[in-house]
Design a protein around this motif. Structure first.
Motif, short mmCIF file in Angstrom:
data_model
loop_
_atom_site.label_atom_id
_atom_site.label_comp_id
_atom_site.label_asym_id
_atom_site.label_seq_id
_atom_site.Cartn_x
_atom_site.Cartn_y
_atom_site.Cartn_z
N PRO A 241 41.39 37.03 44.64
CA PRO A 241 40.50 36.90 43.49
C PRO A 241 39.25 36.11 43.89
CG PRO A 241 42.72 36.15 42.95
CD PRO A 241 42.70 36.40 44.43
N ALA A 242 38.08 36.53 43.37
CA ALA A 242 36.83 35.84 43.68
C ALA A 242 36.85 34.45 43.06
CB ALA A 242 35.65 36.65 43.14
N LYS A 243 36.27 33.48 43.80
CA LYS A 243 36.28 32.09 43.31
C LYS A 243 35.00 31.75 42.56
CE LYS A 243 39.15 30.32 47.04
NZ LYS A 243 38.83 31.39 48.03
N PRO B 253 31.21 33.47 40.64
CA PRO B 253 30.65 34.72 40.12
C PRO B 253 29.88 35.48 41.21
CG PRO B 253 29.68 32.79 39.02
CD PRO B 253 30.80 32.30 39.85
N GLU C 241 30.59 35.63 44.33
CA GLU C 241 31.59 36.31 45.14
C GLU C 241 32.08 37.57 44.41
OE1 GLU C 241 35.63 34.74 46.56
OE2 GLU C 241 34.22 33.11 47.02
N ALA C 242 32.26 37.46 43.09
CA ALA C 242 32.72 38.62 42.31
C ALA C 242 31.69 39.75 42.35
CB ALA C 242 33.02 38.21 40.88
N LYS D 225 32.29 41.35 45.67
CA LYS D 225 33.60 42.01 45.74
C LYS D 225 33.58 43.35 45.00
CE LYS D 225 38.43 41.29 44.37
NZ LYS D 225 39.33 40.41 43.63
N TYR D 226 32.89 43.40 43.86
CA TYR D 226 32.88 44.64 43.07
C TYR D 226 31.60 45.45 43.27
CZ TYR D 226 37.08 42.75 41.10
OH TYR D 226 38.35 42.26 40.97
N MET E 266 39.75 44.00 37.88
CA MET E 266 39.40 42.59 37.80
C MET E 266 40.52 41.75 37.23
SD MET E 266 35.58 42.46 36.34
CE MET E 266 34.26 43.29 37.21
N THR E 267 40.56 40.50 37.68
CA THR E 267 41.44 39.56 36.99
C THR E 267 40.67 39.08 35.75
OG1 THR E 267 40.54 37.61 38.08
CG2 THR E 267 42.31 38.76 39.23
N LYS F 157 40.10 36.16 34.85
CA LYS F 157 39.24 35.05 35.22
C LYS F 157 37.93 35.56 35.83
CE LYS F 157 39.62 30.64 37.41
NZ LYS F 157 40.01 30.12 38.70
N GLU F 158 38.04 36.57 36.68
CA GLU F 158 36.83 37.14 37.28
C GLU F 158 35.91 37.70 36.20
OE1 GLU F 158 38.28 38.69 41.71
OE2 GLU F 158 38.64 39.96 39.97
#
Ligand code: HEC
Ligand code: HEC
Length: 274
Positions: free
Chosen positions: A187-189, A191, A193-194, A197-198, A257-258, A260-261
């Motif tokens: 999971p990205a730590k 935003p 990173e998210a 990732k996506y 996505m989680t 949280k992400e």
């Protein structure tokens, strides 16, 4: 007693015969010992390299986000790319540095605006700027050996020949471990990173990214509320941003996505006020 002896002798001869036959006439099949780990990485064959290229093309490389049959009008089809890549060099509009099909493919990925396929440029640039992200840049970040694997895949998937060198030593791409299950991405730590990732940045201008397929999101926070942003990510076709095509933004972020992400991204987008 005599019969018994005869049968015994016959049996012995037959047994000797079978043994000889088994040893000389039938090739002895012995399973080869499994190769040592270093051997598989050091000696990645071209077939394996091409398979790695396909995996990157369909996954980490984000290529199929845009190069797919549904979006044929937005990104060119990459079928017959081994032939097309050589034809591009003779196009009167071509002003790049490539001398071979392989070099054209590499240039298309690393400097997409060098040659823009007619009709596919950024709106209003008369085909001088490409909406495709630099594949070695922040939005996708492929390494040279990964780019070569994708080139090998593009060259061979429609019958061409792979001309790229196999990876060696330090620049070797990680060999897919035989039979190893693919680890789920962590999971990205943050935003940022998210966004990476996506691959949001492959299509949107946001943070360090300069994507140009979807709307600029650098001022989105002053225009939209959190409920809208949540819907825009989970169900992109519920509202279509004016001037942009429906069906381009991936529809499956809700499954990937989680929670949280998702919440992190919504807060981050809400804070983008230009
Ligand atoms: C955000 C959308 C997008 C993504 C992601 C994307 N492309 Fe593209 N690509 C385009 C568009 C639009 C064009 C046409 C404009 C141009 O020539 O640059 C293009 C052009 C190309 C061309 C030149 C095609 C030709 O006919 O000359 C190649 C090769 C290519 N892309 C390969 C790739 C590969 C490989 C990846 C993944 C590593 C990728 N693209 C990712 C949108 C994208
Ligand atoms: C393949 C390209 C692509 C990718 C990848 C992509 N988007 Fe989009 N996005 C679009 C397009 C095209 C639109 C405009 C059409 C629409 O509203 O669905 C859009 C619309 C949006 C909107 C609404 C903007 C507005 O002004 O109404 C938001 C918010 C958004 N995207 C966020 C994201 C986020 C966050 C990610 C990553 C998790 C992402 N997008 C990934 C193409 C993409």
């Amino acid at each position: 007693m005599q019969t018994f002896l005869k049968i015994g002798i016959f049996a012995l001869i037959a047994l000797a015969g079978y043994t000889l036959f088994a040893n000389f006439a039938i090739p002895q099949v012995r399973p080869a010992p499994p190769p040592a780990e270093e051997e598989t990485i050091g000696a990645m064959g071209m077939d394996q390299y091409i398979a790695l290229g396909r995996k990157i093309f369909e996954g980490k490389g984000t290529c199929t986000l845009c190069h797919n049959p549904v979006l044929a009008g937005r990104a060119p089809s990459l079928t017959q790319m081994h032939a097309t890549s050589e034809q591009r060099l003779n196009d009167p509009r071509y002003k790049g540095k490539a001398k071979t099909g392989e070099e054209y493919l590499r240039e298309s990925m690393m400097e997409p605006s060098t040659f823009v396929v007619a009709g596919f440029g950024k709106a209003g640039t008369n085909d001088t700027e490409s909406p495709m992200p630099q594949i070695n840049g922040p939005a996708v970040g492929l390494k040279p050996a990964e780019i070569n694997a994708v080139i090998a895949f593009l060259q061979t998937k429609d019958g061409g020949k792979a001309t790229v060198p196999l990876p060696t030593g330090a620049d070797a791409a990680p060999a897919p471990a035989a039979g190893a299950a693919e680890a789920a991405p962590a999971p990205a730590k943050t935003p940022e990173e998210a966004l990476g990732k996506y691959a949001c940045g492959a299509c949107h201008k946001i943070g360090a990214f300069a994507g140009a397929v979807g709307p600029d999101l650098t001022k989105i926070g002053s225009k939209r509320d959190e409920a809208y942003l949540r819907r825009a990510i989970l169900d992109p076709n519920a509202d279509i941003a004016t001037g942009f095509p429906a069906g381009v933004m991936p529809q499956d972020f809700g499954n990937k996505m989680t929670a949280k992400e998702l919440e992190m991204l919504i807060k981050y987008l809400k804070a983008q006020k230009g």
